[in-house]
Design an enzyme around this catalytic site. Structure first.
Site, PDB file in Angstrom:
ATOM      1  N   HIS A 240       0.815  -1.052  -0.165  1.00 26.77           N
ATOM      2  CA  HIS A 240       0.052  -0.269  -0.489  1.00 26.77           C
ATOM      3  C   HIS A 240       0.910   1.594  -0.079  1.00 26.77           C
ATOM      4  CE1 HIS A 240      -3.670   2.291   2.184  1.00 26.77           C
ATOM      5  NE2 HIS A 240      -4.048   1.767   1.528  1.00 26.77           N
ATOM      6  N   SER A 264      -3.942   9.483   4.577  1.00 24.50           N
ATOM      7  CA  SER A 264      -3.255   9.848   5.419  1.00 24.50           C
ATOM      8  C   SER A 264      -1.941  10.367   4.585  1.00 24.50           C
ATOM      9  CB  SER A 264      -2.553   8.395   6.181  1.00 24.50           C
ATOM     10  OG  SER A 264      -3.469   8.087   7.116  1.00 24.50           O
ATOM     11  N   GLY A 265      -2.135  10.549   3.215  1.00 27.28           N
ATOM     12  CA  GLY A 265      -0.658  12.034   2.552  1.00 27.28           C
ATOM     13  C   GLY A 265      -0.216  10.824   1.121  1.00 27.28           C
TER      14      GLY A 265
HETATM   15  P1  GTP Z   1      -5.802   7.009   0.616  1.00 28.66           P
HETATM   16  O1  GTP Z   1      -6.247   7.291  -1.169  1.00 28.66           O
HETATM   17  O2  GTP Z   1      -7.271   6.654   1.160  1.00 28.66           O
HETATM   18  O3  GTP Z   1      -5.120   5.552   0.150  1.00 28.66           O
HETATM   19  O4  GTP Z   1      -5.363   7.770   0.980  1.00 28.66           O
HETATM   20  P2  GTP Z   1      -4.412   8.950   0.811  1.00 28.66           P
HETATM   21  O5  GTP Z   1      -3.224   7.896   1.430  1.00 28.66           O
HETATM   22  O6  GTP Z   1      -3.117   8.665  -1.121  1.00 28.66           O
HETATM   23  O7  GTP Z   1      -4.321  10.141   0.882  1.00 28.66           O
HETATM   24  P3  GTP Z   1      -4.557  10.809   0.591  1.00 28.66           P
HETATM   25  O8  GTP Z   1      -2.867  11.782   0.075  1.00 28.66           O
HETATM   26  O9  GTP Z   1      -5.387  11.234   0.287  1.00 28.66           O
HETATM   27  O10 GTP Z   1      -4.888  12.591   1.654  1.00 28.66           O
HETATM   28  C1  GTP Z   1      -6.315  12.368   2.523  1.00 28.66           C
HETATM   29  C2  GTP Z   1      -6.226  13.089   3.751  1.00 28.66           C
HETATM   30  O11 GTP Z   1      -5.356  13.768   4.128  1.00 28.66           O
HETATM   31  C3  GTP Z   1      -6.709  14.484   2.239  1.00 28.66           C
HETATM   32  O12 GTP Z   1      -7.741  15.608   2.753  1.00 28.66           O
HETATM   33  C4  GTP Z   1      -5.153  14.851   2.141  1.00 28.66           C
HETATM   34  O13 GTP Z   1      -5.306  16.695   1.823  1.00 28.66           O
HETATM   35  C5  GTP Z   1      -5.069  15.189   3.463  1.00 28.66           C
HETATM   36  N1  GTP Z   1      -3.128  15.731   3.573  1.00 28.66           N
HETATM   37  C6  GTP Z   1      -2.377  15.078   1.972  1.00 28.66           C
HETATM   38  N2  GTP Z   1      -0.972  15.009   2.830  1.00 28.66           N
HETATM   39  C7  GTP Z   1      -1.030  16.796   4.228  1.00 28.66           C
HETATM   40  C8  GTP Z   1      -0.019  16.740   5.043  1.00 28.66           C
HETATM   41  O14 GTP Z   1       0.692  16.615   4.905  1.00 28.66           O
HETATM   42  N3  GTP Z   1      -0.986  17.772   5.685  1.00 28.66           N
HETATM   43  C9  GTP Z   1      -2.179  17.383   6.724  1.00 28.66           C
HETATM   44  N4  GTP Z   1      -2.581  18.302   6.938  1.00 28.66           N
HETATM   45  N5  GTP Z   1      -3.140  17.114   5.586  1.00 28.66           N
HETATM   46  C10 GTP Z   1      -2.812  16.175   4.686  1.00 28.66           C
HETATM   47  C1  SPV Z   2      -7.790   3.273   0.780  1.00 25.05           C
HETATM   48  O1  SPV Z   2      -8.750   2.890   1.161  1.00 25.05           O
HETATM   49  O2  SPV Z   2      -7.140   2.990   0.634  1.00 25.05           O
HETATM   50  C2  SPV Z   2      -8.354   3.561  -0.507  1.00 25.05           C
HETATM   51  C3  SPV Z   2      -9.166   3.992  -1.444  1.00 25.05           C
HETATM   52  O3  SPV Z   2      -7.006   4.118  -1.790  1.00 25.05           O
HETATM   53  S1  SPV Z   2     -10.600   2.714  -1.784  1.00 25.05           S
HETATM   54  O4  SPV Z   2      -9.870   2.069  -3.041  1.00 25.05           O
HETATM   55  O5  SPV Z   2     -11.561   2.732  -1.514  1.00 25.05           O
HETATM   56  O6  SPV Z   2      -9.521   1.421  -0.471  1.00 25.05           O
HETATM   57 MN    MN Z   3      -5.024   3.757  -0.505  1.00 26.31          MN
END
Ligand code: GTP
Ligand code: SPV
Ligand code: MN
Length: 606
Positions: A240, A264-265
């Protein structure tokens, strides 16, 4: 010449065999589900347009403002079907001990019988879409073929963005066969929701949900849960993780991967636009969610992205936090559960000032301060092709992947975990990953902000016993002479006022810069019981508007609080039983010893 011809012939025969098996399997599923029509997807643009046109006509999609958001659509899901359903997710094998205590288990036979009953006639009056898809670059030894059968046009349209769907996938069929996925929205009955994985049969069956991670079977079900089992058996890793290339002003490129739990980013780090004060730097994206990592003939880690699109979180994306994402989603994008303005423009919390008139994600009129909850669902998402991303790495299509120099673990921790920390060794790094305890997010149904163990960000995605997974990670010490360095980061620490201490987003490049420097033997660090931490000066990049005191606070290691953390790690490890590798327990003991008050550490730079 003759040898070549014979090989080509054999390949063709194998492909024909696989196609024959595919046709038979599709027929056998159709006999049970009884659709009124079976449609083989080609993945063409015309097909995408006809799918979305059908959904617009049926009221399943709303077409957005063609001037501001050409070829973009809004999908409003069933209000109870908005996130991954971990409680309904099962790994189905003969023996319960295969899957361990972090997974739900069902006996294969029992699951097959139960789901077969539910599938009986579930597609009556519907079209069954057959979606052959390729995961990974064209002609890569690491790519895989899967086929999803679904009665959801929303899933079909999303799959065409997320994967290489259609005849290209069929051309890649070979003796390895293909992963089979059967999906039906049935009646969306939440009490009868099942996302079942059968690693022995390379089969996925998903019923009663239309949500991304539960229904786009190429993603978490194939590319993580089933692929993690294949990876363990074949000596590679399905993770992941994001994959990025970090470019320095002199053009040097360093590739790193990063595992952070859902929401989580990862997407934001993968699509980071450098801040103005870091001229000449760039971040090139290869993946924002999943990495398949193989060892090459020299024992080097090489990573590919199995996916071809993004299914990513909308809230808090703005021109300020991430202009590259904002640019990318302005065309050819499906939005799920965002809010809508009167001129048919999508909106979500954190995008900026909200329009005067707004409908929430369920289509109800929304008024700030008066309406309950948020206008966009906290787990609202966009689906966009990776081809639209403005800083896509030219190596994205490389069939051999990119060389991995560093691996980063991270996650939401409002306390304790410093901004960045480097492990002392591969084994210590594996412990860092195994110890990940993070705050839950809206990406999965259930409570948000609750601390839980999410080792390597794979708790919901590892398709086998997590202790065996740790052993698999440790086994790379023997297999590779070129192990990546392992780091941990945490941009989510908060102060007494509850606000984030670190500005995050583009500024995370300051942290990546230190990681790159460490990999080159350059960055300055101090040794602490938990690992190497940057010196204050090494993070004080000119232009970064943050005080030395704040940097020191972000890097502070509270040894007493870490001792408490280790207690919870110990309990987690004990819950895994006898399969826990000894090496990991020893690493934990070493960390405990280093944290004892009597232990001394050099404060000079390393
Ligand atoms: P999945 O698609 O669920 O696997 O998530 P991901 O790990 O790709 O997370 P994503 O980058 O979409 O971030 C999730 C949320 O955290 C969003 O609302 C972002 O705006 C916020 N976020 C991401 N990076 C940061 C950061 O460095 N600081 C803060 N404060 N928020 C962040
Ligand atoms: C996650 O939940 O880690 C995602 C979105 O990347 S989903 O594909 O819906 O699981
Ligand atoms: Mn994911």
């Amino acid at each position: 010449m003759r040898v070549c011809k014979r090989t080509a012939l054999t390949d063709k025969t194998r492909r024909d065999d696989a196609r024959q098996r595919l046709a038979e399997w599709v027929d056998s599923v159709a006999k049970i589900t009884k659709p009124s029509r079976v449609s083989w997807c080609t993945g063409s643009e015309e097909e995408f347009h006809s799918l979305v046109a059908g959904m617009v006509a049926d009221g399943v999609l709303i077409k957005l403002n063609e001037r501001n958001y050409p070829n973009c659509y809004l999908y409003r899901s069933d209000p109870k079907d908005v996130a991954r359903s971990e409680e309904a997710t099962f790994i189905c094998t003969k023996d319960k001990d295969d899957v361990g205590p972090t997974n739900n288990w069902m006996a294969s036979d029992e699951a097959q019988a139960k789901l077969r009953k539910n599938l009986d006639g579930c597609m009556i009056g519907r079209t069954m879409y057959v979606i052959p898809y390729l995961l990974g670059p064209v002609n890569s030894p690491y790519s895989q073929v899967g086929v999803e059968l679904t009665d959801s046009p929303y899933v079909a349209a999303n799959m065409e963005i997320m994967t290489k769907a259609g005849p290209l996938a069929l051309q890649h069929l070979n003796a390895d066969g293909f992963v089979k996925g059967v999906h039906s929205t049935c009646t969306l009955d939440p009490t009868n929701k099942y996302i079942c994985h059968f690693p022995d049969e390379k089969l996925i069956m998903s019923l009663n949900s239309n949500y991304g991670g539960n229904a786009l079977l190429s993603k978490k079900c194939h590319a993580l849960r089933l692929a993690s089992v294949m990876a363990r058996n074949e000596g590679w890793l399905a993770e992941h993780m994001l994959i990025i290339g970090i470019e320095e002003p002199d053009g040097t490129l360093t590739y790193v991967t990063g595992a952070f739990p859902s929401a989580s980013g990862k997407t934001n780090l993968a699509m980071l636009k450098p801040p103005d004060y870091m001229k000449g730097w760039n971040v090139w994206a290869i993946s924002d969610d999943i990495a398949w990592i193989h060892l090459d003939s020299e024992g080097k880690f090489r990573a590919i992205n199995p996916e071809s699109g993004f299914f990513a979180v909308a809230p808090n994306t703005s021109l300020k936090t991430n202009p590259r994402i904002m640019e990318m989603v302005r065309k050819n994008t499906i939005f799920t559960n965002v809010a809508l303005s009167s001129d048919k423009t999508p909106w979500w919390e954190g995008m900026g000032e909200h329009p005067r008139k707004l409908w929430d994600w369920q289509g109800r009129v929304w008024a700030a301060g008066k309406s309950p909850g948020s206008a966009a669902h906290p787990n609202s998402r966009f689906t966009t092709s990776i081809r639209q991303y403005p800083s896509l790495s030219p190596e994205y299509n490389n069939p051999n992947g990119v060389p991995v120099t560093a691996i980063i673990f991270g996650g939401r921790r409002s306390e304790l975990v410093p901004l960045v920390c480097e492990s002392f060794s591969w084994e210590h790094g594996v412990l860092m990953g195994a110890m990940l305890r993070v705050e839950t997010t809206a990406a999965a149904s259930g409570d948000v902000g609750v601390l839980r163990n999410d080792p390597m960000a794979m708790k919901p995605f590892c398709g086998y016993h997590i202790a065996d997974y740790f052993s698999h990670w440790l086994s790379f010490r023997r297999k590779s002479g070129k192990l990546p360095k392992i780091f941990q980061i945490n941009p989510f620490r908060v102060g007494r006022d509850g606000k984030y201490l670190w500005p995050g987003y583009s500024h995370n490049l300051v942290v990546l810069k230190w990681i790159v420097e460490r990999c080159q033997g350059k960055g300055e660090a101090v040794e602490t019981p938990i690992g190497y931490i940057p010196t204050t000066a090494s993070l004080k990049v000119q232009g970064l508007d943050i005080s030395e005191d704040m940097i020191n606070e972000l890097l502070r290691v509270d040894t007493a609080a870490w001792m408490d953390e280790l207690e919870s790690t110990q309990l987690f490890f004990e819950s895994l039983g006898e399969k826990l590798p000894k090496t990991l327990q020893e690493e934990l003991s070493k960390l405990m010893t280093r944290l004892q008050p009597a232990a001394t550490f050099s404060s000079q730079s390393h």
